[in-house]
Design a protein around this motif. Structure first.
Motif, PDB file in Angstrom:
ATOM      1  N   GLU A   6      39.306  -3.176  24.357  1.00  0.00           N
ATOM      2  CA  GLU A   6      38.454  -3.566  24.185  1.00  0.00           C
ATOM      3  C   GLU A   6      37.296  -3.236  25.548  1.00  0.00           C
ATOM      4  O   GLU A   6      35.920  -2.883  25.315  1.00  0.00           O
ATOM      5  CB  GLU A   6      38.308  -5.117  23.414  1.00  0.00           C
ATOM      6  CG  GLU A   6      38.293  -4.710  22.204  1.00  0.00           C
ATOM      7  CD  GLU A   6      39.025  -5.943  21.883  1.00  0.00           C
ATOM      8  OE1 GLU A   6      37.034  -6.876  21.495  1.00  0.00           O
ATOM      9  OE2 GLU A   6      39.059  -6.865  21.427  1.00  0.00           O
ATOM     10  N   LEU A   7      37.903  -3.468  26.835  1.00  0.00           N
ATOM     11  CA  LEU A   7      37.168  -3.176  27.803  1.00  0.00           C
ATOM     12  C   LEU A   7      37.223  -2.110  28.070  1.00  0.00           C
ATOM     13  O   LEU A   7      36.033  -1.063  28.657  1.00  0.00           O
ATOM     14  CB  LEU A   7      37.592  -3.954  29.192  1.00  0.00           C
ATOM     15  CG  LEU A   7      37.028  -3.697  30.817  1.00  0.00           C
ATOM     16  CD1 LEU A   7      35.705  -4.403  30.558  1.00  0.00           C
ATOM     17  CD2 LEU A   7      37.979  -4.724  31.591  1.00  0.00           C
ATOM     18  N   ILE A   8      37.754  -0.993  28.049  1.00  0.00           N
ATOM     19  CA  ILE A   8      37.864   0.247  28.447  1.00  0.00           C
ATOM     20  C   ILE A   8      36.848   1.209  27.582  1.00  0.00           C
ATOM     21  O   ILE A   8      35.835   1.612  27.936  1.00  0.00           O
ATOM     22  CB  ILE A   8      39.186   1.326  28.099  1.00  0.00           C
ATOM     23  CG1 ILE A   8      40.243   0.569  29.058  1.00  0.00           C
ATOM     24  CG2 ILE A   8      38.607   2.452  28.043  1.00  0.00           C
ATOM     25  CD1 ILE A   8      41.632   0.943  28.756  1.00  0.00           C
ATOM     26  N   ASP A  13      31.060   2.874  25.879  1.00  0.00           N
ATOM     27  CA  ASP A  13      29.842   2.769  25.614  1.00  0.00           C
ATOM     28  C   ASP A  13      29.309   2.475  26.193  1.00  0.00           C
ATOM     29  O   ASP A  13      27.774   4.174  26.381  1.00  0.00           O
ATOM     30  CB  ASP A  13      30.537   2.035  24.314  1.00  0.00           C
ATOM     31  CG  ASP A  13      30.893   2.137  22.872  1.00  0.00           C
ATOM     32  OD1 ASP A  13      31.667   3.684  23.139  1.00  0.00           O
ATOM     33  OD2 ASP A  13      31.397   1.305  22.818  1.00  0.00           O
ATOM     34  N   LEU A  14      29.010   2.165  27.537  1.00  0.00           N
ATOM     35  CA  LEU A  14      27.732   1.607  28.419  1.00  0.00           C
ATOM     36  C   LEU A  14      27.271   2.782  29.383  1.00  0.00           C
ATOM     37  O   LEU A  14      26.137   2.667  29.534  1.00  0.00           O
ATOM     38  CB  LEU A  14      28.149  -0.182  28.685  1.00  0.00           C
ATOM     39  CG  LEU A  14      27.356  -0.682  28.266  1.00  0.00           C
ATOM     40  CD1 LEU A  14      28.527  -2.238  28.865  1.00  0.00           C
ATOM     41  CD2 LEU A  14      26.704  -1.870  27.797  1.00  0.00           C
ATOM     42  N   ALA A  44      27.375  -8.304  27.497  1.00  0.00           N
ATOM     43  CA  ALA A  44      27.747  -7.455  26.951  1.00  0.00           C
ATOM     44  C   ALA A  44      29.517  -8.033  26.745  1.00  0.00           C
ATOM     45  O   ALA A  44      30.437  -8.637  25.359  1.00  0.00           O
ATOM     46  CB  ALA A  44      28.356  -5.947  27.243  1.00  0.00           C
ATOM     47  N   MET A  45      30.308  -8.349  27.557  1.00  0.00           N
ATOM     48  CA  MET A  45      31.514  -9.377  27.794  1.00  0.00           C
ATOM     49  C   MET A  45      31.109 -10.261  27.028  1.00  0.00           C
ATOM     50  O   MET A  45      31.785 -10.958  26.521  1.00  0.00           O
ATOM     51  CB  MET A  45      32.021  -9.049  29.130  1.00  0.00           C
ATOM     52  CG  MET A  45      31.783  -8.075  29.535  1.00  0.00           C
ATOM     53  SD  MET A  45      33.278  -7.515  31.453  1.00  0.00           S
ATOM     54  CE  MET A  45      32.470  -8.894  32.223  1.00  0.00           C
ATOM     55  N   GLU A  46      30.289 -11.238  28.005  1.00  0.00           N
ATOM     56  CA  GLU A  46      29.815 -12.742  27.036  1.00  0.00           C
ATOM     57  C   GLU A  46      29.593 -12.429  25.167  1.00  0.00           C
ATOM     58  O   GLU A  46      29.746 -13.556  24.555  1.00  0.00           O
ATOM     59  CB  GLU A  46      28.126 -13.631  27.904  1.00  0.00           C
ATOM     60  CG  GLU A  46      28.815 -13.102  29.108  1.00  0.00           C
ATOM     61  CD  GLU A  46      27.641 -14.306  29.681  1.00  0.00           C
ATOM     62  OE1 GLU A  46      27.238 -14.750  30.665  1.00  0.00           O
ATOM     63  OE2 GLU A  46      26.358 -14.311  29.486  1.00  0.00           O
ATOM     64  N   GLU A  47      28.772 -11.534  24.943  1.00  0.00           N
ATOM     65  CA  GLU A  47      28.174 -11.162  23.392  1.00  0.00           C
ATOM     66  C   GLU A  47      30.517 -10.569  22.762  1.00  0.00           C
ATOM     67  O   GLU A  47      30.109 -11.702  21.994  1.00  0.00           O
ATOM     68  CB  GLU A  47      27.294  -9.909  23.145  1.00  0.00           C
ATOM     69  CG  GLU A  47      26.608 -10.879  23.629  1.00  0.00           C
ATOM     70  CD  GLU A  47      25.088  -9.575  23.452  1.00  0.00           C
ATOM     71  OE1 GLU A  47      25.678  -8.195  22.545  1.00  0.00           O
ATOM     72  OE2 GLU A  47      23.803 -10.213  23.949  1.00  0.00           O
TER      73      GLU A  47
END
Length: 79
Positions: A6-8, A13-14, A44-47
């Motif tokens: 998901e992080l990758i 995406d960003l 983005a990570m927090e969401e």
């Protein structure tokens, strides 16, 4: 999907960068992250992961590689 995948995907995406082969490389030195990018990534990570990244956790050396970011997310999710 696991946190690493998901992080990758999120970074791709960003910032339109695939970090899957450079998970231990410094993302700042690689030109992928800068101060503004860091803020975008944290939001983005927090969401995405339902975490809150404390300001005290934002040391550049603590969150500068993909693997360190994954470990940080896991630590905050388990806190």
């Amino acid at each position: 999907m696991d946190i690493q995948a998901e992080l990758i995907e999120m970074i791709d995406d960003l910032f339109m960068e695939d970090i899957s082969d450079i998970m231990d490389e410094d993302l700042y030195n690689a030109g992928i992250l800068d101060s503004m990018g860091t803020v975008e990534l944290i939001v983005a990570m927090e969401e995405k992961f339902g975490i809150k990244v404390p300001v005290s956790e934002l040391g550049r050396d603590d969150w500068n590689t993909g693997n360190k970011i994954v470990a940080g997310i896991k630590g905050l999710k388990n806190a």
